[in-house]
Scaffold this active site. Structure first.
Site, PDB file in Angstrom:
ATOM      1  N   ASP A  77      -6.043   0.981  16.171  1.00  0.00           N
ATOM      2  CA  ASP A  77      -6.733   0.437  14.989  1.00  0.00           C
ATOM      3  C   ASP A  77      -7.716  -0.661  15.342  1.00  0.00           C
ATOM      4  O   ASP A  77      -8.666  -0.922  14.601  1.00  0.00           O
ATOM      5  CB  ASP A  77      -5.703  -0.226  14.058  1.00  0.00           C
ATOM      6  CG  ASP A  77      -4.897   0.768  13.265  1.00  0.00           C
ATOM      7  OD1 ASP A  77      -5.436   1.814  12.921  1.00  0.00           O
ATOM      8  OD2 ASP A  77      -3.720   0.471  13.000  1.00  0.00           O
ATOM      9  N   ARG A 135      -3.580   9.727  10.511  1.00  0.00           N
ATOM     10  CA  ARG A 135      -3.120   9.962  11.889  1.00  0.00           C
ATOM     11  C   ARG A 135      -1.608   9.793  11.998  1.00  0.00           C
ATOM     12  O   ARG A 135      -0.945  10.524  12.718  1.00  0.00           O
ATOM     13  CB  ARG A 135      -3.845   9.056  12.872  1.00  0.00           C
ATOM     14  CG  ARG A 135      -3.357   7.624  12.945  1.00  0.00           C
ATOM     15  CD  ARG A 135      -3.787   6.946  14.227  1.00  0.00           C
ATOM     16  NE  ARG A 135      -5.189   6.619  14.211  1.00  0.00           N
ATOM     17  CZ  ARG A 135      -5.680   5.448  13.782  1.00  0.00           C
ATOM     18  NH1 ARG A 135      -4.874   4.515  13.325  1.00  0.00           N
ATOM     19  NH2 ARG A 135      -6.969   5.220  13.818  1.00  0.00           N
ATOM     20  N   LYS A 158       1.010  -7.287  19.177  1.00  0.00           N
ATOM     21  CA  LYS A 158       0.421  -6.049  18.658  1.00  0.00           C
ATOM     22  C   LYS A 158      -0.500  -5.367  19.694  1.00  0.00           C
ATOM     23  O   LYS A 158      -0.151  -5.234  20.841  1.00  0.00           O
ATOM     24  CB  LYS A 158      -0.336  -6.334  17.352  1.00  0.00           C
ATOM     25  CG  LYS A 158       0.526  -6.931  16.257  1.00  0.00           C
ATOM     26  CD  LYS A 158       1.086  -5.946  15.282  1.00  0.00           C
ATOM     27  CE  LYS A 158       0.113  -5.224  14.439  1.00  0.00           C
ATOM     28  NZ  LYS A 158       0.796  -4.288  13.528  1.00  0.00           N
ATOM     29  N   THR A 218       7.192   3.277  12.559  1.00  0.00           N
ATOM     30  CA  THR A 218       6.262   3.335  13.683  1.00  0.00           C
ATOM     31  C   THR A 218       6.300   4.730  14.301  1.00  0.00           C
ATOM     32  O   THR A 218       7.353   5.365  14.348  1.00  0.00           O
ATOM     33  CB  THR A 218       6.600   2.277  14.764  1.00  0.00           C
ATOM     34  OG1 THR A 218       6.412   2.847  16.074  1.00  0.00           O
ATOM     35  CG2 THR A 218       8.022   1.812  14.705  1.00  0.00           C
ATOM     36  N   GLY A 219       5.156   5.145  14.766  1.00  0.00           N
ATOM     37  CA  GLY A 219       5.040   6.455  15.386  1.00  0.00           C
ATOM     38  C   GLY A 219       5.849   6.575  16.664  1.00  0.00           C
ATOM     39  O   GLY A 219       6.003   7.671  17.209  1.00  0.00           O
ATOM     40  N   TRP A 229      -7.001   5.936  17.945  1.00  0.00           N
ATOM     41  CA  TRP A 229      -5.580   5.681  17.658  1.00  0.00           C
ATOM     42  C   TRP A 229      -5.313   4.179  17.565  1.00  0.00           C
ATOM     43  O   TRP A 229      -4.492   3.732  16.765  1.00  0.00           O
ATOM     44  CB  TRP A 229      -4.698   6.319  18.751  1.00  0.00           C
ATOM     45  CG  TRP A 229      -3.300   5.807  18.637  1.00  0.00           C
ATOM     46  CD1 TRP A 229      -2.305   6.342  17.864  1.00  0.00           C
ATOM     47  CD2 TRP A 229      -2.760   4.628  19.244  1.00  0.00           C
ATOM     48  NE1 TRP A 229      -1.181   5.559  17.947  1.00  0.00           N
ATOM     49  CE2 TRP A 229      -1.432   4.502  18.792  1.00  0.00           C
ATOM     50  CE3 TRP A 229      -3.266   3.671  20.114  1.00  0.00           C
ATOM     51  CZ2 TRP A 229      -0.598   3.461  19.189  1.00  0.00           C
ATOM     52  CZ3 TRP A 229      -2.441   2.623  20.507  1.00  0.00           C
ATOM     53  CH2 TRP A 229      -1.125   2.531  20.056  1.00  0.00           C
ATOM     54  N   ARG A 281       0.867  -1.179   0.000  1.00  0.00           N
ATOM     55  CA  ARG A 281       0.000   0.000   0.000  1.00  0.00           C
ATOM     56  C   ARG A 281       0.898   1.221   0.000  1.00  0.00           C
ATOM     57  O   ARG A 281       2.085   1.150   0.325  1.00  0.00           O
ATOM     58  CB  ARG A 281      -0.987   0.013   1.159  1.00  0.00           C
ATOM     59  CG  ARG A 281      -0.382  -0.097   2.513  1.00  0.00           C
ATOM     60  CD  ARG A 281      -1.477  -0.049   3.575  1.00  0.00           C
ATOM     61  NE  ARG A 281      -0.882  -0.331   4.875  1.00  0.00           N
ATOM     62  CZ  ARG A 281      -1.412   0.074   6.023  1.00  0.00           C
ATOM     63  NH1 ARG A 281      -2.513   0.763   6.042  1.00  0.00           N
ATOM     64  NH2 ARG A 281      -0.831  -0.236   7.169  1.00  0.00           N
TER      65      ARG A 281
HETATM   66  C1  NOJ Z   1      -0.207   1.127  13.418  1.00  0.00           C
HETATM   67  C2  NOJ Z   1      -0.965   2.142  12.616  1.00  0.00           C
HETATM   68  O1  NOJ Z   1      -0.167   2.581  11.524  1.00  0.00           O
HETATM   69  C3  NOJ Z   1      -1.332   3.332  13.489  1.00  0.00           C
HETATM   70  O2  NOJ Z   1      -2.123   4.208  12.745  1.00  0.00           O
HETATM   71  C4  NOJ Z   1      -2.056   2.912  14.731  1.00  0.00           C
HETATM   72  O3  NOJ Z   1      -2.248   4.054  15.544  1.00  0.00           O
HETATM   73  C5  NOJ Z   1      -1.270   1.848  15.490  1.00  0.00           C
HETATM   74  N1  NOJ Z   1      -0.967   0.763  14.606  1.00  0.00           N
HETATM   75  C6  NOJ Z   1      -2.070   1.326  16.688  1.00  0.00           C
HETATM   76  O4  NOJ Z   1      -3.174   0.618  16.283  1.00  0.00           O
END
Ligand code: NOJ
Length: 796
Positions: free
Chosen positions: A490, A347, A632, A705-706, A488, A341
């Site tokens: 998912d 977000r 996860k 990752t954020g 946030w 993708r």
């Molecule tokens: C990874 C996703 O890219 C992100 O948008 C999300 O906040 C986290 N997983 C937690 O579900």
């Protein structure tokens, strides 16, 4: 056990044992051309979009792992023995190998059979080419005859075509060799070429994969290398293309040689031009030095020197690097997501673009604008979008002759049923942060369209108001923000149920927006949204406290989630940290909630997302209950929200706790236990397997990752407390009391601040005095561009 060490002077991680427990990633490239590579040169190259413009092929999630790659083979022409510089694919004894991952380059090296060799992969700034700079030295004490071969497998541009329907690959692409350049042509596409060349005239070439490897062999033992001859056909239409060039040379004892392969975007002419540009070793050295200068400039916006050596390494080098990579390339090109993708997650990008504004204001600005254009005028963001959908002149994309209908623009705009409740809220705070950092108030006035073309364009400021009004409107029966498709998390799919986290996030966005409105002199708006803030905070106070911690929300049937009475999913990290960050409920409850977080979610590796993990499927709560326990979102140590806990503890003034949590998650702190951690110790991973899974402690999913950006933001702005304001710079740390202080150099709005924090009374928090150039100040003023000042901050 450790596999390597940090070389901070060179900003490199040196891998001494390349047979790491998992593949260890690096990213090369800083602009259009991007390489995702591991420590054995396995990986792939793409141009701008990992889904639509592949250059080299990759066989994802296969064994051996991360094949193929960008390989260089050496062959002893007297004995026929051959090996590769990067350990894989020939896999000679592992002791002969090393790899170094640096900032946007990797170096693979080996000493085998008395021959030392090094292969440096990097993409020069301003050029669409990956250079494979190779150095070879004869250390055997006798003259040698050596052959060198390059090898990479080329890809059809569209990953789906390349992986699923081989008709394009096999019948619609071809290659040719002429004038020292291999050119791959993607015959279906207009003007679509790739090139591969070298700085020498080769003794042989091959453009067809099976003629190089042999049909029943692989990159491990290619027939052509075994024979020591490349005998390619000058042009071939169809089949699988590869890039093999061969050079024979003799090396006296002690003699060195250097050569370079070049893999790039464009046709033969582009290849010839690049060949000329980088034929000279000086040009390559300068290009590598320019890359180092590019990163040094970024690092110069904040350099810290604290008593925590791992923190220094991570924040000065690797966390910044990881965060920048997310902003540059979005989140969809790694070894876990190999380009299936593309585009931007709303977000994710909103948060990434908030965290590295000091070092990358231009890219963050570009991302913010892309996000603003993907905002629906109702006030929610398009969860996953391609920025080019909203460009005036869309870049032409490949049109498949096998008739894939082109969607209408309106079909890109999804409805409320696919909206996530948090997506756009992040953007409000990111925009505020951008203006704080840059001082560019005109950004708020910039007129931009909405995603739904029929809505009239509006200012950035009005876009923010639309976002806030959406959250204000979309509340459930308790007055808490609805969870919608997800928040946030998912996997928390509450629909019309309610998300405590989103209400707290709303409060944070409101708080930031109110400060922005005040700064811009919009007092009516400030007053209006203060009232909204008060009302929301009141509902949260009255609804979300469970006695020892905060609820996570309510299902659509009104059942609370995250209560003491729950057997599973009792305590959740997101709502408790955000309750503290949003403020408004007093430090006593905040401390109690964070104590519960530690009690229920604490592990040696950081905080789990929820506990106990769900084992009973409950679709009212969401997909999280269908995720394996400990993996996860279901009870892993999900890294991204861990920095929210550092912020919360810093706001509560508990510096020892904030630092302890930082240390537990800190990748570098696990360098000596990589047999347990498995993943690379220079990157924060998306998650570490939680208590409820037998692989407790294993880190997974590096780089994309954020948690990169948030680790950087939380540690620099809250633990170290160095924060931009609209009209000043703040230094308000929250550190372990035993720290005597720390120093930092921060560049802010073109001036340099040399900061020294002193902690004579061994407190965690509380600024007693601020001196700027020796003079007492209430706040640190904004200096003139080019100025430098000394800032002394005394705690206690
Ligand atoms: C990874 C996703 O890219 C992100 O948008 C999300 O906040 C986290 N997983 C937690 O579900």
């Amino acid at each position: 056990m450790r596999y390597g060490y940090f070389d901070n002077d060179k900003c490199e991680y040196v891998i001494e044992r390349v047979d790491t427990p998992m593949s260890w990633t690096n990213y090369i490239g800083t602009e259009g051309l991007v390489g995702v590579l591991n420590q054995t040169a396995g990986g792939y190259l793409f141009y701008k979009r990992a889904e639509h413009h592949r250059i080299t092929r990759f066989r994802g999630n296969a064994v051996p792992t991360d094949r193929p790659g960008h390989y260089v083979y050496l062959r002893d022409d007297e004995t026929g023995d051959y090996w590769s510089i990067s350990w894989q694919p020939t896999a000679k004894p592992v002791e002969c190998y090393k790899a170094r991952h640096g900032l946007s380059y990797s170096v693979f090296s080996c000493e085998y059979s008395g021959i030392y060799a090094e292969q440096t992969l990097f993409i020069p700034r301003g050029a669409d080419v990956e250079l494979w700079d190779v150095k070879i030295e004869n250390r055997s004490g006798r003259p040698r005859k050596i052959s060198v071969f390059s090898y990479a497998e080329l890809s059809w541009h569209q990953i789906n075509g390349d992986n699923k329907n081989f008709q394009s690959t096999l019948y619609c692409a071809g290659a040719s060799y002429k004038d020292g350049v291999i050119e791959q042509e993607l015959h279906y596409e207009e003007n679509s070429f790739q090139f591969f060349t070298a700085d020498f005239d080769p003794d042989g070439f091959e453009i067809e994969r099976e003629r190089f490897t042999g049909i029943w062999r692989s990159e491990n033992n290619p027939e052509a290398v075994e024979k020591g001859v490349l005998n390619g056909r000058a042009a071939w239409q169809g089949g699988n293309q590869c890039t093999a060039l061969h050079k024979r040379f003799a090396l006296d004892s002690g003699q060195q040689t250097r050569l370079c392969f070049m893999l790039g975007q464009g046709g033969r002419e582009a290849g010839l031009a690049i060949r000329k540009q980088f034929a000279c070793t000086l040009a390559r050295d300068e290009a590598l030095a320019a890359l180092a200068a590019f990163w040094r400039e970024k690092q110069s916006h904040l350099q810290i020197n604290t008593p925590n050596a791992n923190m220094n390494t991570m924040l000065n080098i690797w966390t910044l690097y990881q965060s920048e990579i997310n902003v540059m390339f979005s989140r969809f090109a790694s070894f876990i997501e190999v380009g299936g993708r593309t585009g931007l997650g709303y977000r994710d990008t909103s948060q990434d673009a908030m965290c590295v504004i000091p070092s990358n204001p231009q890219k963050c600005h570009e991302r913010l604008i892309q996000l603003l254009k993907a905002l629906v005028s109702e006030g929610y963001g398009l969860h996953l979008f391609e920025p080019e959908w909203f460009e005036e002149k869309p870049v032409s994309t490949f049109k498949s002759p096998t008739i894939v209908p082109t969607p209408e623009r309106t079909s890109f705009v999804h409805g409320i049923e696919d909206a996530c409740s948090d997506d756009a809220l992040w953007l409000v705070s990111s925009i505020t942060e951008y203006i704080r950092e840059t001082g560019d108030a005109t950004f708020a006035e910039m007129i931009l369209p909405y995603a739904d073309a029929e809505a009239a364009p509006d200012s950035v400021y009005e876009h923010c108001k639309k976002i806030l009004r959406f959250s204000q409107r979309m509340v459930g029966s308790h007055g808490i923000c609805q969870g919608l498709k997800a928040d946030w998390n998912d996997c928390l799919n509450l629909g019309g149920g309610e998300s405590a986290m989103v209400s707290y996030l709303f409060l944070w966005a409101l708080d930031n927006f109110i400060k922005l409105a005040e700064f811009l002199g919009k007092s009516e708006d400030a007053a209006h949204f203060k009232k909204v803030h008060e009302d929301t905070a009141k509902v949260c106070r009255e609804t979300l406290w469970d006695g020892k911690w905060y609820l996570r929300g309510f299902t659509k049937n009104g059942r609370p989630i995250g209560t003491d009475a729950d057997k599973e999913g009792k305590v959740h990290l997101e709502s408790n940290t955000w309750a503290v960050i949003a403020g408004g409920d007093g430090p006593e409850k905040g401390k109690k909630a964070m104590d519960s977080v530690e009690e229920y979610l604490g592990t040696p590796y950081g905080l789990m997302l929820n506990a106990p993990a769900y084992t009973v499927i409950d679709d009212d709560v969401g997909f999280v209950t269908r995720v394996y326990p400990g993996l996860k979102e279901n009870g892993a140590i999900f890294s991204h929200p861990n920095p929210w806990a550092w912020v919360a503890e810093s706001l509560l003034g508990r510096g020892d706790r904030a630092m302890n949590l930082y240390d537990r998650l800190c990748p570098a702190a696990w360098n000596d236990q990589c047999d347990l951690r498995k993943a690379e110790p220079y990157s924060t991973c998306q998650f570490i397997t939680g208590k409820d899974h037998p692989a407790f402690g294993e880190a997974r999913h590096p780089f994309m990752t954020g948690s990169g950006g948030w680790s950087y933001f939380a540690a620099t702005q809250y633990i170290l407390g160095i924060r931009p304001e609209f009209d000043s710079l703040t230094v308000d740390p929250c550190i372990p009391p035993e720290w005597e202080g720390f120093s930092a150099v921060r560049r802010f709005r073109g001036a340099e601040y040399k900061i020294t924090v002193k902690n004579p009374k061994n407190v965690s928090k509380g600024v007693r005095e601020v001196l700027v150039n020796g003079e007492k100040c209430d706040r640190i003023p904004i200096m003139k561009v080019g100025e430098s000042c000394n800032v002394e901050v005394i705690l206690g």
